[in-house]
Design an enzyme around this catalytic site. Structure first.
Site, PDB file in Angstrom:
ATOM      1  N   LYS A 167      20.772  -3.870  64.834  1.00 11.20           N
ATOM      2  CA  LYS A 167      20.808  -2.768  65.819  1.00 11.20           C
ATOM      3  C   LYS A 167      22.118  -1.990  65.650  1.00 11.20           C
ATOM      4  O   LYS A 167      22.662  -1.938  64.548  1.00 11.20           O
ATOM      5  CB  LYS A 167      20.634  -3.291  67.240  1.00 11.20           C
ATOM      6  CG  LYS A 167      19.454  -4.244  67.372  1.00 11.20           C
ATOM      7  CD  LYS A 167      19.038  -4.452  68.787  1.00 11.20           C
ATOM      8  CE  LYS A 167      17.989  -5.547  68.840  1.00 11.20           C
ATOM      9  NZ  LYS A 167      17.237  -5.573  70.073  1.00 11.20           N
ATOM     10  N   GLU A 222       6.424  -7.773  68.331  1.00  9.61           N
ATOM     11  CA  GLU A 222       7.592  -7.923  69.202  1.00  9.61           C
ATOM     12  C   GLU A 222       7.215  -7.523  70.627  1.00  9.61           C
ATOM     13  O   GLU A 222       7.256  -6.334  70.969  1.00  9.61           O
ATOM     14  CB  GLU A 222       8.727  -7.016  68.712  1.00  9.61           C
ATOM     15  CG  GLU A 222       9.207  -7.335  67.318  1.00  9.61           C
ATOM     16  CD  GLU A 222      10.674  -6.949  67.141  1.00  9.61           C
ATOM     17  OE1 GLU A 222      11.448  -7.837  66.761  1.00  9.61           O
ATOM     18  OE2 GLU A 222      11.054  -5.792  67.416  1.00  9.61           O
ATOM     19  N   SER A 230      13.808 -12.513  71.031  1.00 10.04           N
ATOM     20  CA  SER A 230      14.622 -13.656  71.440  1.00 10.04           C
ATOM     21  C   SER A 230      14.351 -14.907  70.615  1.00 10.04           C
ATOM     22  O   SER A 230      14.430 -16.031  71.118  1.00 10.04           O
ATOM     23  CB  SER A 230      14.463 -13.940  72.940  1.00 10.04           C
ATOM     24  OG  SER A 230      14.888 -12.816  73.697  1.00 10.04           O
ATOM     25  N   GLY A 254      15.654  -9.076  73.396  1.00 15.05           N
ATOM     26  CA  GLY A 254      16.999  -9.039  73.967  1.00 15.05           C
ATOM     27  C   GLY A 254      17.066  -9.575  75.388  1.00 15.05           C
ATOM     28  O   GLY A 254      18.066  -9.402  76.079  1.00 15.05           O
ATOM     29  N   HIS A 270      10.331   0.374  65.934  1.00  9.24           N
ATOM     30  CA  HIS A 270      10.943  -0.611  66.841  1.00  9.24           C
ATOM     31  C   HIS A 270      10.783  -0.109  68.280  1.00  9.24           C
ATOM     32  O   HIS A 270      10.857   1.091  68.537  1.00  9.24           O
ATOM     33  CB  HIS A 270      12.429  -0.804  66.493  1.00  9.24           C
ATOM     34  CG  HIS A 270      13.027  -1.984  67.197  1.00  9.24           C
ATOM     35  ND1 HIS A 270      13.432  -1.929  68.505  1.00  9.24           N
ATOM     36  CD2 HIS A 270      13.248  -3.259  66.790  1.00  9.24           C
ATOM     37  CE1 HIS A 270      13.886  -3.124  68.869  1.00  9.24           C
ATOM     38  NE2 HIS A 270      13.784  -3.946  67.848  1.00  9.24           N
ATOM     39  N   GLU A 330      12.675  -0.030  70.690  1.00  6.35           N
ATOM     40  CA  GLU A 330      13.794   0.776  71.208  1.00  6.35           C
ATOM     41  C   GLU A 330      13.664   2.224  70.753  1.00  6.35           C
ATOM     42  O   GLU A 330      14.099   3.145  71.450  1.00  6.35           O
ATOM     43  CB  GLU A 330      15.128   0.147  70.770  1.00  6.35           C
ATOM     44  CG  GLU A 330      15.411  -1.130  71.563  1.00  6.35           C
ATOM     45  CD  GLU A 330      16.267  -2.156  70.838  1.00  6.35           C
ATOM     46  OE1 GLU A 330      16.904  -1.822  69.838  1.00  6.35           O
ATOM     47  OE2 GLU A 330      16.258  -3.329  71.289  1.00  6.35           O
ATOM     48  N   ASN A 338      17.897  -7.790  62.420  1.00 12.02           N
ATOM     49  CA  ASN A 338      18.044  -6.410  62.877  1.00 12.02           C
ATOM     50  C   ASN A 338      19.359  -6.342  63.646  1.00 12.02           C
ATOM     51  O   ASN A 338      19.439  -6.799  64.775  1.00 12.02           O
ATOM     52  CB  ASN A 338      16.862  -6.038  63.789  1.00 12.02           C
ATOM     53  CG  ASN A 338      17.066  -4.679  64.452  1.00 12.02           C
ATOM     54  OD1 ASN A 338      17.908  -3.890  64.033  1.00 12.02           O
ATOM     55  ND2 ASN A 338      16.291  -4.408  65.497  1.00 12.02           N
TER      56      ASN A 338
HETATM   57  C1  PEP Z   1      14.739  -7.034  67.743  1.00 14.78           C
HETATM   58  O1  PEP Z   1      15.575  -6.214  68.024  1.00 14.78           O
HETATM   59  O2  PEP Z   1      13.885  -6.754  66.888  1.00 14.78           O
HETATM   60  C2  PEP Z   1      14.764  -8.344  68.418  1.00 14.78           C
HETATM   61  C3  PEP Z   1      13.771  -9.175  68.228  1.00 14.78           C
HETATM   62  O3  PEP Z   1      15.859  -8.609  69.200  1.00 14.78           O
HETATM   63  P1  PEP Z   1      16.266 -10.041  69.850  1.00 14.78           P
HETATM   64  O4  PEP Z   1      16.068 -11.068  68.788  1.00 14.78           O
HETATM   65  O5  PEP Z   1      17.709  -9.881  70.239  1.00 14.78           O
HETATM   66  O6  PEP Z   1      15.370 -10.244  71.022  1.00 14.78           O
END
Ligand code: PEP
Length: 248
Positions: free
Chosen positions: A10, A166, A210, A172, A95, A97, A8
Protein backbone atom coordinates in the site's frame (compact mmCIF):
# COMPACT_ATOMS: atom_id res chain seq x y z
CA UNK A 1 0.72 -25.48 -8.94
CA UNK A 2 2.91 -23.65 -6.44
CA UNK A 3 0.97 -21.22 -4.22
CA UNK A 4 1.56 -17.50 -4.68
CA UNK A 5 2.07 -15.18 -1.73
CA UNK A 6 1.98 -11.54 -2.82
CA UNK A 7 2.58 -8.58 -0.54
CA UNK A 8 0.74 -5.30 -0.97
CA UNK A 9 2.71 -2.58 0.76
CA UNK A 10 0.00 0.00 0.00
CA UNK A 11 1.24 3.58 0.52
CA UNK A 12 4.02 2.65 2.95
CA UNK A 13 7.77 2.68 2.73
CA UNK A 14 10.85 4.81 2.15
CA UNK A 15 14.12 4.06 0.39
CA UNK A 16 15.77 3.22 3.70
CA UNK A 17 12.90 1.19 5.14
CA UNK A 18 12.38 -0.76 1.89
CA UNK A 19 16.07 -1.62 1.62
CA UNK A 20 16.05 -3.02 5.17
CA UNK A 21 12.76 -4.91 4.71
CA UNK A 22 13.78 -6.51 1.41
CA UNK A 23 17.21 -7.40 2.77
CA UNK A 24 15.61 -9.07 5.79
CA UNK A 25 13.36 -11.12 3.48
CA UNK A 26 16.28 -12.16 1.27
CA UNK A 27 18.40 -12.98 4.31
CA UNK A 28 15.50 -15.03 5.70
CA UNK A 29 15.28 -17.04 2.47
CA UNK A 30 19.02 -17.57 2.60
CA UNK A 31 19.16 -18.55 -1.08
CA UNK A 32 16.69 -21.42 -0.56
CA UNK A 33 13.71 -21.99 -2.83
CA UNK A 34 10.62 -20.79 -0.95
CA UNK A 35 7.55 -23.01 -0.47
CA UNK A 36 5.51 -20.50 -2.49
CA UNK A 37 6.09 -18.12 -5.35
CA UNK A 38 6.62 -14.69 -3.82
CA UNK A 39 5.94 -11.16 -5.02
CA UNK A 40 5.94 -7.66 -3.56
CA UNK A 41 3.59 -5.02 -4.97
CA UNK A 42 5.02 -1.66 -4.04
CA UNK A 43 4.40 2.05 -4.66
CA UNK A 44 5.45 2.97 -8.22
CA UNK A 45 8.36 5.25 -7.19
CA UNK A 46 10.07 2.27 -5.56
CA UNK A 47 9.88 -0.14 -8.49
CA UNK A 48 13.42 0.70 -9.62
CA UNK A 49 14.70 0.04 -6.12
CA UNK A 50 12.94 -3.32 -5.94
CA UNK A 51 14.16 -4.23 -9.41
CA UNK A 52 17.73 -3.58 -8.39
CA UNK A 53 17.42 -5.41 -5.06
CA UNK A 54 15.39 -8.40 -6.28
CA UNK A 55 16.70 -9.19 -9.76
CA UNK A 56 18.02 -12.76 -9.68
CA UNK A 57 16.22 -13.56 -6.41
CA UNK A 58 13.18 -15.74 -5.72
CA UNK A 59 10.99 -12.68 -5.13
CA UNK A 60 9.14 -11.01 -8.02
CA UNK A 61 7.81 -7.46 -7.84
CA UNK A 62 4.85 -5.57 -9.14
CA UNK A 63 2.68 -2.48 -8.97
CA UNK A 64 -0.49 -1.75 -7.03
CA UNK A 65 -2.39 -0.30 -9.98
CA UNK A 66 -2.00 0.43 -13.68
CA UNK A 67 -3.62 2.97 -15.97
CA UNK A 68 -6.47 1.93 -18.24
CA UNK A 69 -4.89 4.09 -20.96
CA UNK A 70 -1.87 3.32 -23.12
CA UNK A 71 -0.28 6.77 -22.85
CA UNK A 72 -0.95 10.49 -23.13
CA UNK A 73 -2.66 13.27 -21.22
CA UNK A 74 -3.53 11.38 -18.03
CA UNK A 75 -1.76 13.30 -15.31
CA UNK A 76 -0.63 11.15 -12.42
CA UNK A 77 -1.23 7.84 -14.15
CA UNK A 78 1.36 5.11 -14.68
CA UNK A 79 1.06 3.00 -17.83
CA UNK A 80 1.62 -0.71 -18.33
CA UNK A 81 4.61 -0.01 -20.61
CA UNK A 82 6.19 2.06 -17.83
CA UNK A 83 5.71 -0.83 -15.40
CA UNK A 84 7.25 -3.12 -17.97
CA UNK A 85 10.32 -0.83 -18.12
CA UNK A 86 10.92 -1.88 -14.50
CA UNK A 87 10.29 -5.57 -15.23
CA UNK A 88 7.11 -5.77 -13.15
CA UNK A 89 5.64 -9.24 -13.24
CA UNK A 90 2.37 -8.28 -11.55
CA UNK A 91 -0.04 -5.38 -11.18
CA UNK A 92 -2.87 -5.38 -8.66
CA UNK A 93 -6.09 -4.12 -10.25
CA UNK A 94 -9.41 -3.33 -8.60
CA UNK A 95 -8.18 -3.32 -5.01
CA UNK A 96 -11.14 -2.37 -2.83
CA UNK A 97 -9.34 0.78 -1.70
CA UNK A 98 -9.25 1.91 -5.32
CA UNK A 99 -12.87 0.92 -5.94
CA UNK A 100 -13.89 2.72 -2.74
CA UNK A 101 -11.73 5.86 -2.67
CA UNK A 102 -11.16 6.35 -6.40
CA UNK A 103 -14.53 5.28 -7.74
CA UNK A 104 -13.14 2.48 -9.89
CA UNK A 105 -15.91 0.58 -11.65
CA UNK A 106 -15.98 -3.05 -12.75
CA UNK A 107 -15.51 -1.90 -16.34
CA UNK A 108 -12.49 0.25 -15.55
CA UNK A 109 -10.90 -2.55 -13.55
CA UNK A 110 -11.52 -4.94 -16.44
CA UNK A 111 -9.84 -2.56 -18.88
CA UNK A 112 -6.83 -2.29 -16.58
CA UNK A 113 -6.59 -6.07 -16.40
CA UNK A 114 -6.82 -6.32 -20.20
CA UNK A 115 -4.08 -3.72 -20.76
CA UNK A 116 -1.77 -5.28 -18.17
CA UNK A 117 -2.04 -8.67 -19.87
CA UNK A 118 -1.55 -7.12 -23.29
CA UNK A 119 1.80 -5.85 -22.01
CA UNK A 120 2.90 -9.10 -20.43
CA UNK A 121 2.02 -8.16 -16.85
CA UNK A 122 -0.12 -10.53 -14.79
CA UNK A 123 -3.05 -8.66 -13.27
CA UNK A 124 -3.97 -9.61 -9.71
CA UNK A 125 -7.70 -8.94 -9.95
CA UNK A 126 -9.26 -8.14 -6.58
CA UNK A 127 -12.89 -8.93 -5.92
CA UNK A 128 -14.83 -8.85 -2.67
CA UNK A 129 -18.00 -7.84 -0.93
CA UNK A 130 -18.57 -5.19 1.71
CA UNK A 131 -20.03 -6.09 5.10
CA UNK A 132 -23.42 -4.68 4.05
CA UNK A 133 -23.38 -6.79 0.90
CA UNK A 134 -22.49 -9.94 2.88
CA UNK A 135 -25.25 -9.25 5.38
CA UNK A 136 -27.71 -8.76 2.53
CA UNK A 137 -26.76 -12.19 1.14
CA UNK A 138 -25.15 -10.59 -1.90
CA UNK A 139 -21.59 -11.97 -1.61
CA UNK A 140 -21.83 -14.37 -4.54
CA UNK A 141 -23.61 -11.91 -6.81
CA UNK A 142 -21.04 -9.18 -6.12
CA UNK A 143 -17.88 -11.23 -6.62
CA UNK A 144 -19.27 -12.91 -9.73
CA UNK A 145 -20.24 -9.55 -11.22
CA UNK A 146 -16.75 -8.16 -10.53
CA UNK A 147 -15.01 -11.19 -12.03
CA UNK A 148 -17.40 -11.44 -14.99
CA UNK A 149 -16.38 -7.97 -16.19
CA UNK A 150 -12.73 -9.04 -16.25
CA UNK A 151 -13.43 -12.38 -17.92
CA UNK A 152 -15.41 -10.55 -20.60
CA UNK A 153 -12.50 -8.15 -21.24
CA UNK A 154 -9.64 -10.65 -21.25
CA UNK A 155 -11.60 -13.47 -22.94
CA UNK A 156 -9.26 -16.28 -24.08
CA UNK A 157 -6.52 -15.04 -21.71
CA UNK A 158 -8.63 -15.74 -18.61
CA UNK A 159 -6.33 -18.54 -17.46
CA UNK A 160 -3.46 -16.02 -17.26
CA UNK A 161 -4.96 -13.79 -14.59
CA UNK A 162 -4.59 -14.07 -10.83
CA UNK A 163 -7.75 -13.53 -8.79
CA UNK A 164 -7.70 -12.28 -5.20
CA UNK A 165 -10.82 -12.72 -3.08
CA UNK A 166 -10.65 -9.95 -0.51
CA UNK A 167 -13.78 -9.43 1.58
CA UNK A 168 -13.74 -5.68 2.19
CA UNK A 169 -14.74 -6.16 5.83
CA UNK A 170 -11.58 -8.21 6.41
CA UNK A 171 -9.03 -5.84 4.91
CA UNK A 172 -6.88 -4.10 7.49
CA UNK A 173 -9.48 -4.79 10.18
CA UNK A 174 -7.97 -7.82 11.88
CA UNK A 175 -11.19 -9.72 11.01
CA UNK A 176 -10.36 -12.67 8.79
CA UNK A 177 -12.87 -14.73 6.86
CA UNK A 178 -12.94 -18.21 8.37
CA UNK A 179 -11.31 -20.87 6.19
CA UNK A 180 -14.81 -22.23 5.41
CA UNK A 181 -16.21 -18.80 4.51
CA UNK A 182 -13.26 -18.11 2.25
CA UNK A 183 -13.31 -21.58 0.64
CA UNK A 184 -17.01 -21.20 -0.17
CA UNK A 185 -16.37 -18.04 -2.18
CA UNK A 186 -13.22 -19.44 -3.78
CA UNK A 187 -15.23 -22.44 -5.01
CA UNK A 188 -17.76 -20.09 -6.58
CA UNK A 189 -14.98 -18.20 -8.33
CA UNK A 190 -13.34 -21.44 -9.52
CA UNK A 191 -16.65 -22.58 -11.01
CA UNK A 192 -17.02 -19.23 -12.76
CA UNK A 193 -13.50 -19.56 -14.18
CA UNK A 194 -14.27 -23.12 -15.29
CA UNK A 195 -17.07 -21.83 -17.45
CA UNK A 196 -14.68 -19.35 -19.08
CA UNK A 197 -11.45 -21.27 -19.54
CA UNK A 198 -10.40 -24.84 -20.12
CA UNK A 199 -7.80 -24.55 -17.38
CA UNK A 200 -9.44 -23.08 -14.29
CA UNK A 201 -6.96 -25.00 -12.14
CA UNK A 202 -4.14 -22.87 -13.56
CA UNK A 203 -5.59 -19.68 -12.11
CA UNK A 204 -4.28 -18.76 -8.69
CA UNK A 205 -7.15 -17.63 -6.49
CA UNK A 206 -5.60 -15.80 -3.55
CA UNK A 207 -7.29 -14.95 -0.28
CA UNK A 208 -6.68 -11.50 1.18
CA UNK A 209 -7.91 -9.82 4.33
CA UNK A 210 -5.95 -9.79 7.56
CA UNK A 211 -4.02 -12.93 6.62
CA UNK A 212 -1.12 -13.27 9.02
CA UNK A 213 1.48 -15.69 10.32
CA UNK A 214 -1.01 -17.23 12.75
CA UNK A 215 -3.98 -17.84 10.45
CA UNK A 216 -2.26 -18.44 7.09
CA UNK A 217 -1.83 -22.22 7.37
CA UNK A 218 -5.53 -22.97 7.93
CA UNK A 219 -6.60 -20.67 5.07
CA UNK A 220 -3.97 -22.01 2.68
CA UNK A 221 -5.01 -25.60 3.48
CA UNK A 222 -8.36 -25.05 1.73
CA UNK A 223 -8.62 -26.75 -1.67
CA UNK A 224 -9.39 -23.62 -3.68
CA UNK A 225 -7.14 -21.16 -1.82
CA UNK A 226 -3.98 -20.97 -3.90
CA UNK A 227 -2.14 -18.28 -1.99
CA UNK A 228 -2.55 -14.94 -0.29
CA UNK A 229 -2.55 -11.22 -0.92
CA UNK A 230 -1.02 -9.79 2.20
CA UNK A 231 -1.24 -6.17 3.32
CA UNK A 232 -0.08 -5.36 6.85
CA UNK A 233 1.89 -8.56 7.39
CA UNK A 234 3.95 -7.96 4.23
CA UNK A 235 5.62 -5.03 6.00
CA UNK A 236 7.25 -7.40 8.50
CA UNK A 237 9.85 -9.73 7.01
CA UNK A 238 9.46 -12.47 9.62
CA UNK A 239 5.65 -12.53 9.32
CA UNK A 240 5.71 -12.53 5.55
CA UNK A 241 8.25 -15.36 5.45
CA UNK A 242 6.20 -17.31 7.97
CA UNK A 243 3.15 -17.02 5.70
CA UNK A 244 5.23 -18.21 2.76
CA UNK A 245 6.47 -21.15 4.82
CA UNK A 246 2.84 -22.08 5.70
CA UNK A 247 2.04 -22.64 2.03
CA UNK A 248 2.30 -26.08 0.46
C1 PEP B 1 -4.75 -5.90 1.16
O1 PEP B 1 -4.51 -4.72 1.22
O2 PEP B 1 -4.85 -6.44 0.04
C2 PEP B 1 -4.92 -6.66 2.41
C3 PEP B 1 -5.33 -7.91 2.34
O3 PEP B 1 -4.60 -6.01 3.57
P1 PEP B 1 -4.45 -6.67 5.05
O4 PEP B 1 -3.67 -7.93 4.88
O5 PEP B 1 -3.71 -5.63 5.85
O6 PEP B 1 -5.83 -6.91 5.55
Amino acid sequence: MKPLIAGNWKMNGSLAANAALVKAMLDGLDGKTPAADMALCVPAPYLAQLQSQLTGSAIAWGAQDVSSHEQGAYTGEVSATMLKDFACRYAIVGHSERRQYHGETDLLVAEKARLALAHGITPIVCVGETLAEREAGQTEVVVKRQLAAVIHAVAHCTSEIVVAYEPVWAIGTGKTASPDQAQQVHAVLRAQLAAATQHPERVHILYGGSMNAANAASLLAQPDIDGGLIGGASLKAADFLQIVASAH
